[in-house]
Design a protein around this motif. Structure first.
Motif, PDB file in Angstrom:
ATOM      1  N   TYR A  70     -15.048 -36.008 -11.965  1.00 34.27           N
ATOM      2  CA  TYR A  70     -14.860 -34.840 -12.839  1.00 34.27           C
ATOM      3  C   TYR A  70     -15.235 -33.582 -12.071  1.00 34.27           C
ATOM      4  CZ  TYR A  70     -15.896 -31.354 -16.440  1.00 34.27           C
ATOM      5  OH  TYR A  70     -15.936 -30.205 -17.187  1.00 34.27           O
ATOM      6  N   THR A  71     -14.422 -32.532 -12.212  1.00 35.45           N
ATOM      7  CA  THR A  71     -14.819 -31.213 -11.734  1.00 35.45           C
ATOM      8  C   THR A  71     -14.418 -30.194 -12.801  1.00 35.45           C
ATOM      9  OG1 THR A  71     -14.519 -29.517 -10.044  1.00 35.45           O
ATOM     10  CG2 THR A  71     -12.717 -31.105 -10.255  1.00 35.45           C
ATOM     11  N   GLY A  72     -15.360 -29.391 -13.233  1.00 36.71           N
ATOM     12  CA  GLY A  72     -15.056 -28.466 -14.327  1.00 36.71           C
ATOM     13  C   GLY A  72     -16.227 -27.563 -14.613  1.00 36.71           C
ATOM     14  N   ARG A  73     -16.392 -27.235 -15.908  1.00 35.83           N
ATOM     15  CA  ARG A  73     -17.471 -26.293 -16.264  1.00 35.83           C
ATOM     16  C   ARG A  73     -18.537 -26.945 -17.135  1.00 35.83           C
ATOM     17  NH1 ARG A  73     -12.705 -23.720 -15.731  1.00 35.83           N
ATOM     18  NH2 ARG A  73     -12.734 -22.123 -14.128  1.00 35.83           N
ATOM     19  N   GLU A  74     -18.217 -28.176 -17.611  1.00 38.95           N
ATOM     20  CA  GLU A  74     -19.187 -28.906 -18.441  1.00 38.95           C
ATOM     21  C   GLU A  74     -20.095 -29.734 -17.527  1.00 38.95           C
ATOM     22  OE1 GLU A  74     -18.954 -28.588 -21.822  1.00 38.95           O
ATOM     23  OE2 GLU A  74     -17.268 -27.241 -21.446  1.00 38.95           O
TER      24      GLU A  74
ATOM     25  N   ALA B 198     -21.086 -32.903 -15.775  1.00 38.67           N
ATOM     26  CA  ALA B 198     -20.232 -34.006 -15.339  1.00 38.67           C
ATOM     27  C   ALA B 198     -20.765 -35.374 -15.786  1.00 38.67           C
ATOM     28  CB  ALA B 198     -20.109 -33.987 -13.812  1.00 38.67           C
TER      29      ALA B 198
ATOM     30  N   ASN C   4     -21.795 -29.687 -12.485  1.00 33.91           N
ATOM     31  CA  ASN C   4     -20.440 -29.619 -13.052  1.00 33.91           C
ATOM     32  C   ASN C   4     -19.396 -30.409 -12.278  1.00 33.91           C
ATOM     33  OD1 ASN C   4     -21.351 -26.246 -13.313  1.00 33.91           O
ATOM     34  ND2 ASN C   4     -21.456 -27.758 -14.963  1.00 33.91           N
ATOM     35  N   ILE C   5     -19.832 -31.147 -11.287  1.00 32.66           N
ATOM     36  CA  ILE C   5     -18.870 -31.952 -10.518  1.00 32.66           C
ATOM     37  C   ILE C   5     -19.550 -33.262 -10.131  1.00 32.66           C
ATOM     38  CG2 ILE C   5     -19.528 -30.700  -8.379  1.00 32.66           C
ATOM     39  CD1 ILE C   5     -16.673 -31.300  -7.356  1.00 32.66           C
TER      40      ILE C   5
ATOM     41  N   CYS D 237     -10.697 -27.969 -16.173  1.00 32.27           N
ATOM     42  CA  CYS D 237     -11.359 -29.095 -15.515  1.00 32.27           C
ATOM     43  C   CYS D 237     -10.287 -30.085 -15.076  1.00 32.27           C
ATOM     44  CB  CYS D 237     -12.331 -29.790 -16.472  1.00 32.27           C
ATOM     45  SG  CYS D 237     -11.548 -30.407 -17.961  1.00 32.27           S
ATOM     46  N   ASN D 238     -10.621 -30.922 -14.105  1.00 30.93           N
ATOM     47  CA  ASN D 238      -9.686 -31.967 -13.671  1.00 30.93           C
ATOM     48  C   ASN D 238     -10.454 -33.248 -13.391  1.00 30.93           C
ATOM     49  OD1 ASN D 238      -7.022 -30.647 -13.681  1.00 30.93           O
ATOM     50  ND2 ASN D 238      -8.011 -29.224 -12.244  1.00 30.93           N
ATOM     51  N   TYR D 239      -9.717 -34.354 -13.367  1.00 32.77           N
ATOM     52  CA  TYR D 239     -10.341 -35.675 -13.313  1.00 32.77           C
ATOM     53  C   TYR D 239      -9.654 -36.547 -12.273  1.00 32.77           C
ATOM     54  CZ  TYR D 239     -11.533 -34.200 -18.075  1.00 32.77           C
ATOM     55  OH  TYR D 239     -11.970 -33.510 -19.172  1.00 32.77           O
TER      56      TYR D 239
ATOM     57  N   ALA E 140     -11.872 -27.220 -10.513  1.00 30.74           N
ATOM     58  CA  ALA E 140     -11.796 -27.069 -11.971  1.00 30.74           C
ATOM     59  C   ALA E 140     -10.436 -26.502 -12.389  1.00 30.74           C
ATOM     60  CB  ALA E 140     -12.916 -26.154 -12.435  1.00 30.74           C
TER      61      ALA E 140
END
Ligand code: M6R
Length: 616
Positions: free
Chosen positions: A7-11, A13, A67-68, A189-191, A219
């Motif tokens: 996961y890479t994003g703002r939440e 991980a 976040n990652i 975000c992306n996975y 993200a």
């Protein structure tokens, strides 16, 4: 064989990774781990045992903010399932973190090379070799993409890799060879994941990475490259699966849920293939000329898929009169099969990623045969590389023990047998129509057979404490015994063997023990063979066996009226004989399930096993 999620994003991980890992546990559950980065610094948690243990250890991921991250659930290949051997692995020097699914075959040579360059290793795994190899090339080039590409060129074997580099906070790198990896597109975000099931809760838009491709995910972006690092453009596809298909939906285990789903998924598998009383092979536009010229069919598969193949062999030979042979995929290359343009190889695989079946498929193609595959997972290696692919529409099968996967494979093998029969005119129009009509009602008949659930639960409660159980049958009933026996042993751990009923007297009958009242499950649904199997049952009972007989309503009286038989009878409806295995397997699945339940086994995740066996 192992499960990867990223996961890479703002939440945060960690919760996303832990949830994804729970959904991937069917791929392996010896150990689990996650690595999360904050401001480029890695925090790592890993432990032997199930994901639940990791969850506890990290307080639901709260101990690892960032976040990652990458997560991994392992089925051990190199080194025992210890904390040290668990993934993620961090490179010597600490710059690179890696999770891996697959086997690096030349890991020993690579490790020697890296040691000669002064790198040290903490674990026994081939994954740590891949990690240090990437770190070695990264130290040389200072560019993570080219380091991954260089490492990939030197690694032999198979891999799906998720990679993080401390100098690139916010970026995940992924690459693969012969092991699945999907990239998921979220909002901010992306996975990445081994299987869409891990990320379906968050996104339905995915790209399946192809062999040797490399992806960089942040993200806000997903960039695809060839193995030579030329940029690629590819539109994401939308996954249609219902998220609930990968949830237990109120059932205690995925296995019982998947048993109960069988009528519905067999209906989904059959309905697009029957139009106006004719068989349509969507995805396999085989000509009548090709079918008529066929001299032999090999059905190549592993485990339950190979046992579905045994039923398929009987159907193809009976209905289409084409000689058919079933070979375990792991043996196919060693039996030096006689293949040419008039040989069809049918590969059967739920996952489409079984290493032995992939190797057999490639061997068959190299030797000039056409390959038709029956596969459940869309876009999997076997599906992509076969000349023709027929999908079973079973949806995600999560329990390691196959049930709905097997039933949908049977359904497609019947469809193929009828397609071949039509081309070869081995059935009259009336016989063909009768068979097609039977296929159309098969899902309803299966639905009705689910009504045997409680009866089998009761029988399991009577016999679950036995140390051994044997299965006997003739013809397709024997084929069913192979599958029923595998089901019982893999989830209950009870020692069990399946025998052709007529073979008992040639040796195995010595196993029957009067004092222990050995339990035998006899399958006797085949009209022409019931009397012969009954004779074998009596031979066993007279030596002290107790026999549960699975038969049809009409044959039930023959068995229950026989005073020489000691045991119980379970009856399925009378039905079109070639398709009866699809009914008779249901009580046998229930029996295995309730026996394992009574023994308190970990039914969906039996010991030592994994759902997708990506090593040879
Ligand atoms: O994914 P595949 O159908 O190729 O898998 C083949 C076997 O590994 C699989 O059927 C295995 O035997 C199952 N555990 C059976 O329940």
């Amino acid at each position: 064989m192992c499960g990867i999620v990223g996961y890479t994003g703002r939440e945060d991980a960690s919760p996303v990774l832990l949830d994804g890992l729970r959904r991937l546990e069917y791929r392996g559950y010896d150990s689990a781990g996650i690595v999360v980065a904050q401001g480029g610094t890695f925090t790592l948690a890993k432990s032997s045992g199930h994901v639940a243990r990791l969850d506890e250890l990290t307080r639901g991921g709260r101990d690892l903010p960032g976040n990652i991250g990458l997560g991994h659930t392992r089925w051990a290949t190199h080194g025992q399932p210890t904390d040290t051997n668990a993934h993620p692995h961090i490179s010597d020097g600490g710059k690179i973190a890696v999770v891996h699914n697959g086997i690096i075959e030349n890991y020993a040579r690579l490790r020697e090379f890296l040691r000669s360059k002064g790198m040290s290793f903490q674990s026994q795994t081939d994954t740590e070799v891949a990690t240090n190899l990437i770190a070695y090339f990264y130290a040389e080039s200072g560019d993570i993409l080219s380091a991954v590409a260089s490492a990939a060129r030197r690694m032999e074997g198979s891999y799906a890799l998720g990679i993080m580099c401390e100098d690139m906070p916010g970026t995940l790198i992924a690459t693969r060879r012969e092991n699945p990896l999907v990239l998921g597109f979220g909002d901010g975000c992306n996975y990445l994941a081994s299987d869409v099931a891990a990320i379906l809760l968050h996104t339905r838009r995915v790209i399946r990475l192809a062999d040797f491709e490399i992806a960089a995910l942040t993200a806000d972006s997903v960039t695809l490259y060839t193995g030579e690092l030329d940029k690629l453009e590819r539109e994401p596809e939308t996954i249609e699966w219902d998220v609930s298909a990968a949830e237990k939906g109120g059932y205690e285990h995925f296995m019982i849920k998947e048993i109960m789903e069988q009528p519905e998924v067999v209906r989904k598998t059959l309905s697009p293939r029957i139009r106006n009383g004719e068989i349509i092979l969507d995805g396999a536009e085989i000509t009548d000329e090709y079918i008529r010229a066929l001299s032999r069919i090999y059905i190549v598969a592993c485990g339950s898929a190979s046992y579905a193949g045994v039923v398929g062999k009987y159907s193809i030979e009976k209905l289409a009169r084409i000689p058919a042979e079933v070979v375990f995929a792991s043996e196919f290359r060693y039996c030096d099969p006689v293949l040419n343009a008039n040989t069809l190889v049918i590969c059967v695989s739920q996952s489409g990623t079984t290493a032995d079946t992939i190797a057999a498929m490639r061997e068959a193609k190299a030797r000039g045969a056409k390959v038709l595959s029956i596969v459940n997972v869309v876009g999997s290696t076997i599906a992509e590389e076969s000349d023709w692919t027929l999908y079973t529409w079973a949806g995600p099968e999560i329990c390691v023990a196959s049930t709905k996967g097997y039933s949908t494979q049977l359904a497609l093998l019947y469809v193929l047998a009828l397609r071949f029969a039509r081309a070869k005119n081995t059935l009259s129009d009336a016989q063909f129509s009768e068979a097609v009509a039977a296929l159309l009602v098969l899902p309803d008949k299966m639905e009705e057979t689910l009504g045997l659930r409680e009866e089998l639960q009761y029988l399991a409660s009577q016999y679950f404490s036995r140390d051994d159980m044997y299965y006997i049958g003739r013809g397709t009933d024997y084929a069913l015994c192979l599958e029923a026996c595998l089901k019982l042993k893999e989830i209950s751990y009870i020692h069990s063997e399946a025998f052709a009923a007529g073979e008992m007297k040639h040796g195995p009958i010595a196993l029957i023990n009067r004092e222990r009242e050995t339990l035998v499950v006899a399958v006797a649904t085949n009209r022409g063979l019931v009397d012969k199997t009954v004779s074998n049952i009596i031979e066993l009972c007279s030596r002290g066996a107790r026999v549960i007989t699975v038969t049809t309503q009409s044959a039930r009286t023959v068995i229950e009226g026989n005073d020489d038989i000691r045991g119980e009878t379970v009856a399925v409806s009378d039905f079109y004989e070639a398709f009866l295995p699809s009914l008779a397997i249901i009580p046998l699945q229930f029996f295995a399930y309730y026996t394992a339940l009574a023994l308190g086994r970990d039914i969906d995740k039996p010991r030592n096993l994994a759902k997708s066996v990506t090593v040879e």
